[in-house]
Design an enzyme around this catalytic site. Structure first.
Site, mmCIF file in Angstrom:
data_model
loop_
_atom_site.group_PDB
_atom_site.id
_atom_site.type_symbol
_atom_site.label_atom_id
_atom_site.label_comp_id
_atom_site.label_asym_id
_atom_site.label_seq_id
_atom_site.Cartn_x
_atom_site.Cartn_y
_atom_site.Cartn_z
ATOM 1 N N ASN A 162 30.241 -74.008 44.443
ATOM 2 C CA ASN A 162 30.979 -74.703 43.369
ATOM 3 C C ASN A 162 31.414 -76.105 43.810
ATOM 4 O O ASN A 162 31.569 -77.009 42.986
ATOM 5 C CB ASN A 162 32.264 -73.959 42.994
ATOM 6 C CG ASN A 162 32.024 -72.559 42.441
ATOM 7 O OD1 ASN A 162 32.867 -71.694 42.581
ATOM 8 N ND2 ASN A 162 30.880 -72.330 41.820
ATOM 9 N N LYS A 178 39.902 -69.141 40.586
ATOM 10 C CA LYS A 178 39.846 -70.571 40.246
ATOM 11 C C LYS A 178 41.103 -71.070 39.549
ATOM 12 O O LYS A 178 41.523 -72.216 39.753
ATOM 13 C CB LYS A 178 38.630 -70.840 39.349
ATOM 14 C CG LYS A 178 37.303 -70.864 40.096
ATOM 15 C CD LYS A 178 36.180 -71.260 39.153
ATOM 16 C CE LYS A 178 34.864 -71.325 39.917
ATOM 17 N NZ LYS A 178 33.730 -71.619 39.002
ATOM 18 N N CYS A 281 23.488 -74.019 34.970
ATOM 19 C CA CYS A 281 23.527 -74.926 36.122
ATOM 20 C C CYS A 281 23.006 -74.222 37.371
ATOM 21 O O CYS A 281 22.327 -74.817 38.202
ATOM 22 C CB CYS A 281 24.951 -75.412 36.364
ATOM 23 S SG CYS A 281 25.505 -76.586 35.122
ATOM 24 N N CYS A 341 32.641 -72.078 9.471
ATOM 25 C CA CYS A 341 33.618 -72.931 8.769
ATOM 26 C C CYS A 341 33.225 -73.205 7.322
ATOM 27 O O CYS A 341 33.917 -73.935 6.619
ATOM 28 C CB CYS A 341 33.824 -74.235 9.513
ATOM 29 S SG CYS A 341 32.466 -75.398 9.353
HETATM 30 ZN ZN LIG Z 1 30.814 -74.907 10.886
#
Ligand SMILES: [Zn+2]
Length: 347
Positions: A162, A178, A281, A341
């Site tokens: 890390n 962490k 990653c 939404c």
């Molecule tokens: Zn949306």
């Protein structure tokens, strides 16, 4: 002359003591009214009139001109702020200790932040999801900026691999959760703020209650389950979400805040990429400073949203290509048929 100095003194006091937003103009207007009263033609010569100087007509013209200029400014400020709406309920400006005023002096000097903006930062409660590559710089800059309460949620421990990019952690804290490692670094940087570490994975059961405690959320996670969960909960609660993502050499940032304009995460990315198509990653690698660039941009957007400065990346997606040193911003729109939404979801 003394009359004019009075205006300057009131303005200086408002900056120095960090008056709450909106207190300055009534104070200046009150001083003008006092001057006008002392100069009324029907009022006899008095000490205040002699000290203040000038005459009735002069001060009247001065007041009318100042009023015109302010009305003009207010009109254009209103036109400029397309996506207004404070995210912090009640800023507590003016409650800074001298050491804090000194610490935040460079912020208070900025016209767009000033005393009121610094008060809004102090009153703000920001939750950072993930104390990894993006969370590291974002947490450090939020702490340095003076955000009053910073929550951090993560269930990982600090690992050797890390430290190439997660700069909030340290070699001496390998194996530590962490969130506790981040707490140590934040406290060392700014002892005037409160840190709340949550050593767990954000899940369906707890996310809504946790996010309800905060004004603003930063998402620096690298998995789709958490990302979509954070988006859903933020949309439902009407909380602005500063989102960032990185891979290899490229990063993206946006402010997802359909309650105040612009799309949510699901509007921009309606379909999850097929498993294995977007490598993490750990699988694909990432350039060490890239999360620093994108995480700092996320903190910058958070400061803008909280203080009302400038134009946050609402309805806009910033894409940064570090390999070629290029950034571009594309417009992103809210979708009426968005399952999170859209109209159907809100009904
Ligand atoms: Zn949306």
């Amino acid at each position: 002359m003394i009359g004019l100095l009075g205006f300057v003194a009131i303005w200086g006091a408002s900056r120095w003591f960090g008056w709450r937003r909106g207190a300055l103009w009534p104070a200046l207007a009150l001083w003008w009214v006092v001057i006008m009263l002392s100069h009324l033609p029907v009022v006899a010569d008095n000490p205040l009139r002699r000290v203040v100087g000038g005459d009735f007509a002069g001060w009247l013209v001065f007041g009318l001109l100042a009023g015109l200029v302010l009305a003009y400014r207010a009109l254009f400020a209103g036109l400029r702020s397309r996506n207004a709406g404070p995210v912090v309920a009640e800023p507590v400006a003016g409650r800074f200790r001298p050491a804090e005023l000194d610490r935040y002096a460079r912020h208070i000097l900025l016209r767009e932040i000033g005393g009121p903006g610094q008060g809004a930062l102090k009153a703000a409660r920001v939750l950072v999801v993930g104390a990894g590559g993006l969370g590291s710089p974002a947490l450090m800059y939020l702490a340095a900026s003076g955000v009053g309460v910073i929550g951090v949620v993560d269930d990982d421990v600090v690992e050797n691999s890390n430290l190439q990019r997660q700069i909030i952690h340290a070699d001496a804290r390998l194996g530590m959760p962490k969130v506790f490692s981040a707490e140590i670094a934040i406290k060392a940087l700014n002892p005037f703020i409160e840190v709340r570490p949550y050593n767990r994975r954000l899940d369906e059961a707890s996310a809504a209650a946790l996010i309800a405690d905060y004004d603003l959320v930063l998402d620096g996670t690298d998995n789709f389950d958490t990302r979509e969960l954070v988006n859903r909960v933020c949309v439902a609660a009407g909380k602005p979400l500063v989102w960032g993502a990185i891979t290899q050499w490229e990063g993206q940032v946006a402010v997802l805040d359909p309650a105040r304009g612009g799309p949510c995460y699901a509007c921009i990315f309606p379909e999850r990429p097929a498993a294995g198509l977007v490598p993490s990653c750990a699988e694909a690698g990432v350039a060490a400073p890239l999360p620093g660039v994108i995480g700092a941009m996320m903190a910058m957007e958070a400061v803008k949203v909280i203080t009302g400065a400038g134009e946050p990346l609402r309805g806009r997606l910033m894409i940064h290509d570090a390999l070629y040193g290029e950034s571009r911003v594309i417009g992103v729109k809210r979708r009426a048929d968005c399952p999170v939404c859209g109209a159907a979801a809100q009904a």
